[in-house]
Design an enzyme around this catalytic site. Structure first.
Site, short mmCIF file in Angstrom:
data_model
loop_
_atom_site.label_atom_id
_atom_site.label_comp_id
_atom_site.label_asym_id
_atom_site.label_seq_id
_atom_site.Cartn_x
_atom_site.Cartn_y
_atom_site.Cartn_z
CB ALA A 117 -4.53 10.24 9.37
N GLY A 118 -5.59 9.84 12.24
CA GLY A 118 -6.41 9.29 13.40
C GLY A 118 -6.62 10.51 14.50
N GLY B 286 -3.30 4.81 3.67
CA GLY B 286 -4.04 6.25 3.04
C GLY B 286 -5.58 5.83 2.85
CG ASP B 287 -7.04 2.41 5.21
OD1 ASP B 287 -6.58 3.06 6.00
OD2 ASP B 287 -7.54 1.23 5.54
CB THR C 204 -6.87 0.28 11.75
OG1 THR C 204 -6.09 -0.48 10.87
CG2 THR C 204 -6.04 0.07 13.26
CG HIS D 115 -1.49 -1.35 1.65
ND1 HIS D 115 -0.92 -2.31 2.37
CD2 HIS D 115 -2.61 -1.89 1.11
CE1 HIS D 115 -1.78 -3.18 2.61
NE2 HIS D 115 -2.63 -3.02 1.82
#
Lengths: 574, 574
Positions: free
Chosen positions: B553-554, B395-396, B440, B217
């Protein structure tokens, strides 16, 4: 991009070597291609298919029980030479005759056609089947001019099954022609492919756009449009094919939804959902549809849809079992390993040369030196010739000319060193060019040079008048073979004025070196002039107009070769 | 580029639909994945594999006799949800227990692990097997942290063959672990892949360079180098794997030379010639090598080499017959179509809600409105969150958060409309998030929200103290589940300060709306601060340093969600 390689010129050969190593259960390497590794019944019609490399799994991936008996592989995007087609087909022959299947490209038509002639002269019954499924490549009233794309697989699969079922050559040919008559393809491209060793793509499609009807080597299509959502694209593909349905139609169709290289399986599955809905809505039943990579174009982005309108017989053969690397249907029964034939893997021996006079040998040495210079110049010009060719064709011209002239130079040098005379040296160069170059230009240059060699002899020094005659005979052979006339935007546009100027000068009593130099100037001007010629091709191929502003690669390389020879003759005075 | 699609969010589902339609002989669709279409003996151990989509033929292409019994498919590059893993595995179960196989990614570990727990609670014996073949993803002394890449196929193939041979669950697990212990992969990438609907690639590799050891990924690798010729690349790949040979070694190796998407078969065959030579030189015998696309990454350019050091038992299972879309070896005997089970294709019914007081229903309506705002904000931020995540991860994140919050909002709205109270509305949102988001973040948000819902009730209006408790329980659940502590560069870095600030304000007697607003400010500052945190990950993954300059990001999405809820509470005064 094509990234994994060592030497670009060895790419196709190494790829085939790796393929044969991995798939030894099904295929066995032979010079120029592959043969089945499994035993084939004596008397069975041999189906031998092929074309340029770069289209995996076409064509070697389709060799095996229920499908093809052999596959010939040219260089990347270039037709295999006549000799390779001949040799692979002769080795695949089991006494029942041969069907030669290939896409309808000039180089393949020439080389498979010439190979068929040679096989017939050896007493083997051979039929040729150029596949013409791409509806974008010519209008409906010129179907015979259409290119072969993924429809190759449908036509060859059906032909292979017919041969496996024990049909005789007449019947296999009839079934194969029926399949071709009832097969149509249409494709779109989102981005170009990169030839091994090239720094950039062979062609490009603007960002966010798709080329409609583009050929698998980037040949001109019918237009451009913004990229469509999958459902709209499915509608476009299906509608375009239904508009070209063969006479009689049918409610059941064989289907190939083909990815060209970088368009991935999951994308094709998404598109398939929409294509299947469109087909259902049109009242068509998709029979054993294939969705995946069947005829690729290196790493090209895009896809095509192929439909074969089936009757009872065609459906039986479409569904018949087969066991190949790229397609496995049902069970074909126990496969028995074929006994190894030493002839499969050995190259024929080299020729011995007729006795020659010292004078003729001296001329032969000059001819050999000329080919060496030509090969050096063409190697240097390879990339530029490829770029010019890619404007209107498949971009293989530079590669083919470099490879052909290098082989010719080596053969001429070997023949000269072995004491061959002028005619034999030129004939050796001609045969090597034809055998090794592949592609359209390889066939044409090989046969043109061979015709020219018949004007020389091994018994005397070459005269100016012989050179004039040789040039004329070469030109006649090229025009007869390729069917091109002046103005068709081919090498004839430079070759014909060259011959006229050379003849006039020599007939006027000018020395050979001066006459040749003048004729080379004429050829160069004419080659540049091809940029202004209206290509006859343009009438058949809507987008060929983009080639109008560009010189013809064949004419340019011809002019380059005559210029190189002119310089040489200026030094050496043949 | 990924070009063929309709709606990006439907890409994975439509691709699976098309795949099942084309390959109905072998697979049957079931919500969240596929099951074998052929009959499996009762009592056979079920091998169920899976992970994110975008890796075709992994994983659905490996379902069939001799290989897997079912495959679970998440969204593109995102783990399937716990519920989907549970449901597919339960349907594939034939009474002999289940082996769950997946690559060692955080989301898959969470979701397959939670599904295994749930299946065990239903009385089914389940073993989990995270594959850890990628030597570039962690050092040799931290093998358990390594990612699973193309080695998945070798490990699952061997496990599938062991199960097909009738081994019991203990033995299948033993064989599968042995295969994983003896499997190593190493890869290079020349260019990134494009997520469906994205305007550009998820990551890029500079022109003429290759990323060494990059994940499938685009996760960080171990370095960059100019692109090597095929023979030099073969040397690099083989040497790197030999340096990691498992204890005991072996002279015979199973081999997978895998193309990642846009690196084509002919390139892989060229590379294979050089790899085969390197293996021979190292004294290794390649057993039934596979060269082709086995675990892809959309249209990524690159390739990987996998070696499995075989002992007698592993070799027997590596060579055993199998019949799947992507791999067919030998003959597996007559396949019988499995009887269709209605449960395979029906979604479970929706829940009924416990009785609730009007006050609690009013709070539930506000919670539902909050999720609607959150879903709108996350949809808007989707691309930006994806970009931030791609700096260090796969990137998801944007996609997963948008999908999860949308599902949560719809479920909360439906529950609220059906009269559910506050606790039930939040629980409905939590379950929908976990079931639909995948990845995740989906697992973590789902379980965190579910834990939070236990602090509320259906019997009364939500109080400030309940909100404080809910936030604390949510945080504890997230930290317990994911094992992350403050400073690990995860959402905990924003979540923990948020809970501390919220608790302090509420304990100091501030109103809920004001307390929440202040805590949201704290979370936002903390999220921005993650750009300066030293990620613990960085010690294990040499190139993770490139994520140092970027916020997590999270943490960013967490801060965004609390901000949105803060605005809402300001208006409505829960």
């Amino acid at each position: 991009m094509t990234h994994l390689l060592d030497a670009p010129e060895a790419f196709a050969e190494q790829a085939l070597q790796g393929f044969c190593d991995i798939h030894a259960r099904l295929v066995r390497p032979t010079p120029g291609g592959v043969l089945r590794a499994t035993l084939t019944p004596a008397g069975k019609v041999a189906v031998v298919i092929g074309g340029g490399s770069g289209h995996y799994p076409a064509f070697a991936g389709y060799v095996g029980p229920g499908f093809a008996d052999g596959a010939v592989a040219g260089d990347v995007f270039a037709s295999p030479s006549t000799r390779l087609v001949h040799d692979v087909a002769a080795r695949a022959h089991r006494g029942g005759g041969i069907l030669l299947g290939f896409g309808n490209y000039a180089g393949d038509v020439l080389n498979f056609g010439a190979a068929a002639e040679r096989l017939r002269s050896e007493g083997i019954d051979v039929r040729v089947l150029p596949v013409t499924d791409d509806v974008a490549s010519a209008a409906a009233d010129e179907i015979a001019r259409r290119r072969g794309v993924a429809g190759d697989v449908a036509v060859f699969k059906i032909a292979g099954a017919a041969a496996e079922a024990g049909l005789d050559l007449d019947a296999v040919e009839r079934v194969a022609r029926a399949a071709n008559d009832r097969t149509r393809s249409f494709g779109v491209a989102f981005g170009g492919c990169t030839l091994p060793g090239a720094a950039g793509p062979l062609f490009t499609v603007p960002d966010g756009q798709m080329g409609i009807g583009l050929g698998i080597h980037g040949e001109p299509g019918v237009g451009e449009s913004p990229i469509l959502p999958a459902s709209a694209l499915a509608g476009l593909l299906v509608r375009r094919l239904l508009a070209e349905a063969p006479e009689g139609g049918a409610a059941r169709v064989g289907v190939i939804l083909n990815g060209l290289g970088s368009t991935k399986q999951e994308e094709l599955f998404v598109l398939w959902v929409a294509v299947a809905a469109e087909l259902r809505q049109a009242g068509l039943t998709a029979v054993a549809p294939l969705v995946g990579e069947y005829v690729t174009s290196l790493d090209m982005e895009g896809c095509s849809l192929t439909l074969t309108w089936l009757d009872t017989e065609l459906e039986e053969f479409w569904l018949a079992p087969c066991d190949t690397v790229a397609l496995r249907i049902g069970a074909v029964g126990e496969a028995i390993e074929a006994p190894q034939d030493a002839a499969e893997t050995t190259e024929p021996e080299s020729d011995a040369w007729p006795a020659a006079t010292p004078d003729s040998r001296a001329s032969g040495a000059i001819i050999a030196a000329g080919f060496a210079s030509m090969a050096a110049a063409l190697k240097e010009a390879e990339a530029e010739l490829g770029r010019i060719d890619a404007q209107a064709g498949d971009g293989d011209h530079g590669q083919g000319m470099a490879r052909g002239s290098a082989a010719a130079a080596a053969a001429a040098q070997a023949a000269s060193a072995a004491g061959a005379g002028a005619a034999s040296v030129l004939a050796a160069a001609a045969n090597a060019w034809a055998d090794r170059a592949g592609g359209t230009s390889g066939a044409i240059w090989g046969l043109g040079l061979l015709a020219a060699s018949r004007a020389l002899s091994d018994g005397a020094r070459v005269t100016a008048d012989q050179v004039r005659l040789a040039a004329q005979q070469g030109l006649e052979s090229v025009m007869g073979l390729g069917g091109a006339k002046p103005g068709d935007k081919t090498l004839v546009d430079a070759f014909a004025p060259f011959v006229a100027a050379l003849s006039a000068e020599i007939e006027a009593g000018r020395g050979l070196a001066a006459a040749w130099r003048h004729a080379a100037d004429v050829a160069q001007t004419a080659a540049a002039d091809t940029a202004r010629l209206l290509p006859k091709l343009g009438r058949a191929r809507p987008l060929a107009e983009r080639s109008l502003g560009h010189p013809d690669a064949g004419a340019v390389s011809f002019a380059l070769c005559t210029r190189v020879m002119s310089d040489l003759q200026g030094e050496t005075h043949v």
